[in-house]
Design an enzyme around this catalytic site. Structure first.
Site, short mmCIF file in Angstrom:
data_model
loop_
_atom_site.label_atom_id
_atom_site.label_comp_id
_atom_site.label_asym_id
_atom_site.label_seq_id
_atom_site.Cartn_x
_atom_site.Cartn_y
_atom_site.Cartn_z
N GLY A 12 0.82 -1.21 0.00
CA GLY A 12 0.00 0.00 0.00
C GLY A 12 0.86 1.26 0.00
N TYR A 144 -13.52 2.31 12.46
CA TYR A 144 -12.07 2.26 12.24
C TYR A 144 -11.33 2.69 13.51
CZ TYR A 144 -7.70 4.00 9.93
OH TYR A 144 -6.41 4.27 9.56
N ARG A 216 -6.11 19.81 8.36
CA ARG A 216 -5.44 18.52 8.53
C ARG A 216 -3.93 18.73 8.56
NH1 ARG A 216 -9.96 17.44 9.42
NH2 ARG A 216 -11.29 15.81 8.55
#
Ligand code: NAP
Ligand code: GDP
Length: 326
Positions: A12, A144, A216
């Site tokens: 990934g 999650y 963020r």
């Protein structure tokens, strides 16, 4: 002594970045490969880690002395909102299998990857390593977040009952080459890069989800890879470490979209779809513990890292993880 490092989720975004650093940093340097090391980058085709038997076979095959555990069901805000139970269950299964199999095989060290999503929604900022369990996570990704938080609980329990050297890393939002560039299920940076690319190619508007106001902290995957390698070699404590740029380096989603427009060279119509969710407004995390332990680290400037990511996407469009494009 021979060291075998198994990177679960090794194909990934983060796994590919670790592989890149191991392949490119000078051998024997702080982040480079050491002569006695074998690195294994596994994916779900080799072993579906939701399955205990497949997990066991993977460990039997490689006999890892160390594990960097990245494998997870991963997605951005909109995918997390849609599949809360699946995020909770798949990640609980994956984490339980990896940790318990590591214990059974006497693995010397495991670093599991959490996320700043695990932190409480309502908490005093900046986030630090002591605040994980101080309140419920944001509702948009509670599946999650709860699964990932539990890893910290498991790490402590494995240490206390069996003396295992298990710990965790807590990265903020990550981006870089080999990300998932799906239009709907991805994180904001790869999703918007793909959307902006299509808007330029098709002469259509570039539409950013939400108001653009949330903030963020982004870390470039190649920087994060170095921090994982540091943690593997130089950190031995059960308590997690936040792997992040400084808390003063928050970027708004609008600033992200502006930087993508610039990097892609898009000059068309650009707007915000405010009917779509913003998610958590902000989650600034402190990297004081990390920098204190490492003695400093130079992060790649955001614009430079974004530009490299966009260039990678443009050059690898046919093979990148783009999902459906129509
Ligand atoms: P990614 O690009 O989606 O890669 C996920 C990796 O996990 C892939 O190699 C995938 O293999 C593997 N995987 C998924 N399900 C699996 C299963 N059932 N069995 C075995 N392997 C499985 O994710 P990433 O962004 O690199 O994330 C790596 C870690 O960082 C995750 O733990 C994630 O929670 C954490 N993290 C990510 C971010 C972010 O912004 N991306 C932020 C904070 C933390 P296949 O390709 O074969 O499916
Ligand atoms: P989060 O940090 O877990 O919320 O992860 P994301 O990477 O999904 O970022 C979500 C933020 O980006 C939210 O404020 C969204 O409204 C905003 N955003 C804007 N456009 C997009 C997009 O195309 N995909 C995603 N995932 N988020 C977007």
């Amino acid at each position: 002594m021979a060291t075998v490092i198994l990177v679960t989720g090794g194909t990934g975004l983060v796994g590919k970045a670790i592989q890149h650093i191991i392949d490119t940093e000078p051998e024997g340097s702080r982040f480079g490969k050491r002569p006695n090391e074998t690195w294994i980058f596994a994916n779900s085709r080799e072993a579906d880690l939701r399955d205990p038997e497949e997990t066991k076979k993977l460990f039997e095959k490689y006999k890892p002395t160390h594990v960097i555990h990245l494998a997870a069901l991963v997605g951005g805000l909109f995918k997390n909102m849609k599949y809360k139970l699946t995020f909770l269950r798949d990640n609980i299964l994956i984490n339980d299998n990896v940790l318990h199999t590591s214990y059974k095989f006497n693995t010397q060290k495991v670093i599991s990857c959490l996320s700043t999503c695990v932190f409480p929604d309502k908490v005093e900022y900046p986030l630090d390593e002591n605040k994980i369990h101080s309140g419920p996570p944001h509702e948009s990704n509670f599946g999650y977040a709860h699964a990932k938080r539990m890893v910290d609980v498991q790490n402590h329990a494995y240490q206390e009952e069996f003396g295992c050297n298990f710990t965790s890393a807590i990265p903020t939002n990550v981006f870089g080459p080999h990300d998932n560039f799906d239009l709907e299920d991805s994180h904001v940076i790869p999703g918007l890069i793909h959307k902006c690319y299509l808007a330029k190619k098709n002469g259509t508007p570039f539409v950013v989800s939400g108001t653009g106001k949330p903030l963020r902290q982004f870390i470039y995957s190649h920087d994060l890879a170095k921090l994982f390698i540091w943690q593997l070699r130089e950190y031995d404590d059960v308590e997690p470490v936040i792997l992040s740029v400084g808390e003063n380096e928050e970027v708004s989603i609008k600033e992200v979209a502006d930087a993508i427009v610039k990097a892609v060279g898009f000059t068309g119509e650009y707007s915000f779809d405010t009917t779509r969710a913003d998610g958590q407004f902000r989650k600034p995390a402190s990297n004081a513990k990390l920098l204190g332990l490492m003695g400093g680290f130079t992060f790649t400037p955001f614009d430079k890292a974004l530009d490299s990511t966009v260039q990678w996407f443009l050059q690898n469009y046919n093979n990148a993880r783009t999902g459906k494009t129509n």
